[in-house]
Design a protein around this motif. Structure first.
Motif, PDB file in Angstrom:
ATOM      1  N   ILE A  30       0.714  -1.171  -0.013  1.00  0.00           N
ATOM      2  CA  ILE A  30      -0.073  -0.113  -0.069  1.00  0.00           C
ATOM      3  C   ILE A  30       0.870   1.134  -0.002  1.00  0.00           C
ATOM      4  O   ILE A  30       1.707   1.343   0.885  1.00  0.00           O
ATOM      5  N   TYR A  31       0.560   2.224  -0.879  1.00  0.00           N
ATOM      6  CA  TYR A  31       1.412   3.390  -1.056  1.00  0.00           C
ATOM      7  C   TYR A  31       0.919   4.331   0.009  1.00  0.00           C
ATOM      8  O   TYR A  31      -0.172   4.431   0.279  1.00  0.00           O
ATOM      9  N   PRO A  32       1.852   4.789   0.642  1.00  0.00           N
ATOM     10  CA  PRO A  32       1.505   5.779   1.911  1.00  0.00           C
ATOM     11  C   PRO A  32       0.565   6.765   1.395  1.00  0.00           C
ATOM     12  O   PRO A  32       0.510   7.639   0.341  1.00  0.00           O
ATOM     13  N   PRO A  33      -0.511   7.065   2.018  1.00  0.00           N
ATOM     14  CA  PRO A  33      -1.856   7.818   1.548  1.00  0.00           C
ATOM     15  C   PRO A  33      -1.428   9.143   1.212  1.00  0.00           C
ATOM     16  O   PRO A  33      -2.029   9.842   0.374  1.00  0.00           O
ATOM     17  N   LYS A  97      10.340  30.016  -2.046  1.00  0.00           N
ATOM     18  CA  LYS A  97       9.092  29.278  -1.206  1.00  0.00           C
ATOM     19  C   LYS A  97       9.084  27.914  -2.116  1.00  0.00           C
ATOM     20  O   LYS A  97       9.241  27.958  -3.251  1.00  0.00           O
ATOM     21  N   ILE A  98       9.219  26.627  -1.336  1.00  0.00           N
ATOM     22  CA  ILE A  98       9.175  25.357  -2.074  1.00  0.00           C
ATOM     23  C   ILE A  98       7.733  24.688  -1.518  1.00  0.00           C
ATOM     24  O   ILE A  98       7.589  24.799  -0.023  1.00  0.00           O
ATOM     25  N   GLU A  99       7.444  23.819  -2.246  1.00  0.00           N
ATOM     26  CA  GLU A  99       6.364  22.989  -1.936  1.00  0.00           C
ATOM     27  C   GLU A  99       6.789  22.017  -1.071  1.00  0.00           C
ATOM     28  O   GLU A  99       7.653  21.470  -0.872  1.00  0.00           O
ATOM     29  N   MET A 100       5.734  21.594  -0.047  1.00  0.00           N
ATOM     30  CA  MET A 100       5.967  20.670   1.029  1.00  0.00           C
ATOM     31  C   MET A 100       5.836  19.213   0.178  1.00  0.00           C
ATOM     32  O   MET A 100       5.109  18.902  -0.534  1.00  0.00           O
ATOM     33  N   THR A 101       6.678  18.413   0.628  1.00  0.00           N
ATOM     34  CA  THR A 101       6.777  16.953   0.365  1.00  0.00           C
ATOM     35  C   THR A 101       6.475  16.074   1.617  1.00  0.00           C
ATOM     36  O   THR A 101       6.554  16.388   2.626  1.00  0.00           O
ATOM     37  N   ALA A 102       6.608  14.693   1.230  1.00  0.00           N
ATOM     38  CA  ALA A 102       6.613  13.783   2.221  1.00  0.00           C
ATOM     39  C   ALA A 102       7.508  12.419   1.802  1.00  0.00           C
ATOM     40  O   ALA A 102       7.783  12.399   0.398  1.00  0.00           O
ATOM     41  N   ASN A 201       2.795  12.472   7.871  1.00  0.00           N
ATOM     42  CA  ASN A 201       1.614  13.142   8.013  1.00  0.00           C
ATOM     43  C   ASN A 201       1.727  14.435   8.830  1.00  0.00           C
ATOM     44  O   ASN A 201       2.805  14.575   9.697  1.00  0.00           O
ATOM     45  N   SER A 202       1.069  15.513   8.885  1.00  0.00           N
ATOM     46  CA  SER A 202       1.220  16.513   9.811  1.00  0.00           C
ATOM     47  C   SER A 202       0.771  16.254  11.233  1.00  0.00           C
ATOM     48  O   SER A 202      -0.039  15.575  11.314  1.00  0.00           O
ATOM     49  N   PRO A 203       1.148  17.043  12.088  1.00  0.00           N
ATOM     50  CA  PRO A 203       0.912  16.885  13.549  1.00  0.00           C
ATOM     51  C   PRO A 203      -0.647  17.093  13.908  1.00  0.00           C
ATOM     52  O   PRO A 203      -1.091  16.471  14.782  1.00  0.00           O
ATOM     53  N   ARG A 209      -2.826   7.979   9.906  1.00  0.00           N
ATOM     54  CA  ARG A 209      -1.362   8.110   9.939  1.00  0.00           C
ATOM     55  C   ARG A 209      -0.269   6.773   9.551  1.00  0.00           C
ATOM     56  O   ARG A 209      -0.635   5.900  10.026  1.00  0.00           O
ATOM     57  N   VAL A 210       0.488   7.196   8.871  1.00  0.00           N
ATOM     58  CA  VAL A 210       1.731   6.428   8.305  1.00  0.00           C
ATOM     59  C   VAL A 210       3.062   6.783   8.744  1.00  0.00           C
ATOM     60  O   VAL A 210       3.286   7.848   8.282  1.00  0.00           O
ATOM     61  N   ASN A 211       3.799   6.073   9.481  1.00  0.00           N
ATOM     62  CA  ASN A 211       5.252   6.128   9.566  1.00  0.00           C
ATOM     63  C   ASN A 211       5.751   4.682   9.295  1.00  0.00           C
ATOM     64  O   ASN A 211       5.459   3.653   9.140  1.00  0.00           O
TER      65      ASN A 211
END
Length: 226
Positions: A30-33, A97-102, A201-203, A209-211
């Motif tokens: 499963i790819y992280p949502p 400014k740079i786009e947020m990533t994960a 995920n953000s706080p 939530r995926v870690n």
């Protein structure tokens, strides 16, 4: 450069948490949502084992903090993330400014004792459009990864100082007696136990939530012979 195709087949399904019920049925990871809405590094799944996943990440660029000394991974990650958040908000040499990533990842070099400081390096995946020339910033440095191999274990909920150690130990146990365990051991400098905590995920997100725990390693030709 080592050329790797899918010489490995997907094996038994993994047991990473409640969102992996579909994976247990289908044998597909499963790819992280979070990666459906923001950019993430690209990877191929090479093997889905019992309690672990083996991935090959494409070449990628990361912006990283200097080493943070702390007894708490949670506190060190917060410190590092705030520096990186300022960076993507324009606190860099280009005022860009740079786009947020994960994910945001924290590399952990554990201490020798429970009350000693460990070393933590927090990193942000640089979006593709910025990878050729990521804006420099004081106190941060660029890491350019070649194709990278990682053993992964997923877990849900919030990251805590206690559960990351448990999940890292569980990943190590699940890899025991596999070719990957030998590769990880060989890749470690001075036999140190180094692992990485990836958070997607953000706080302020409480559901889905995926870690992940990552253990990186090098691949040699004999690992590709099945």
């Amino acid at each position: 450069m080592l050329k790797l195709s899918f010489l490995l087949t997907l094996l038994s399904s993994a047991s990473f948490g409640p969102w992996h019920d579909e994976a247990k049925r289908s044998g597909v990871a499963i790819y992280p949502p979070a990666c459906t809405s923001i950019e993430c590094p690209v990877f191929d799944v090479l093997q889905l084992g019992n309690g672990y996943e083996i991935r090959r990440y494409n070449s990628s660029v990361w912006m990283s903090t200097s080493s943070i000394q702390d007894i708490s991974l949670v506190d060190a990650t917060r410190t590092g993330f705030l520096r990186l958040f300022d960076y993507i908000q324009g606190k860099n040499s280009y005022e860009e400014k740079i786009e947020m990533t994960a994910p945001v990842i924290t590399e952990v070099s554990p201490s020798d004792g429970p009350f000693c400081e460990s070393s933590f390096t927090v990193s942000f995946y640089v979006p593709k459009e910025n990878q050729a020339n990521p804006p420099p910033a004081k106190g941060l440095h660029v890491q350019r990864w070649k194709p990278t191999y990682v053993a992964v274990r997923q877990f849900n909920g919030f990251v805590t100082d206690s559960n990351v150690g448990e999940e890292a130990a569980a990943l190590q146990a699940s890899l025991a007696d596999t070719i990957w365990a030998a590769a990880i051991e060989k890749s470690r400098p001075d036999s140190t136990t180094v692992y990485t905590v990836a958070q997607y995920n953000s706080p302020f997100e409480f559901d889905n939530r995926v870690n992940e725990i990552w253990m990186q390693f090098y691949v040699e030709d004999e690992l590709l012979v099945m």
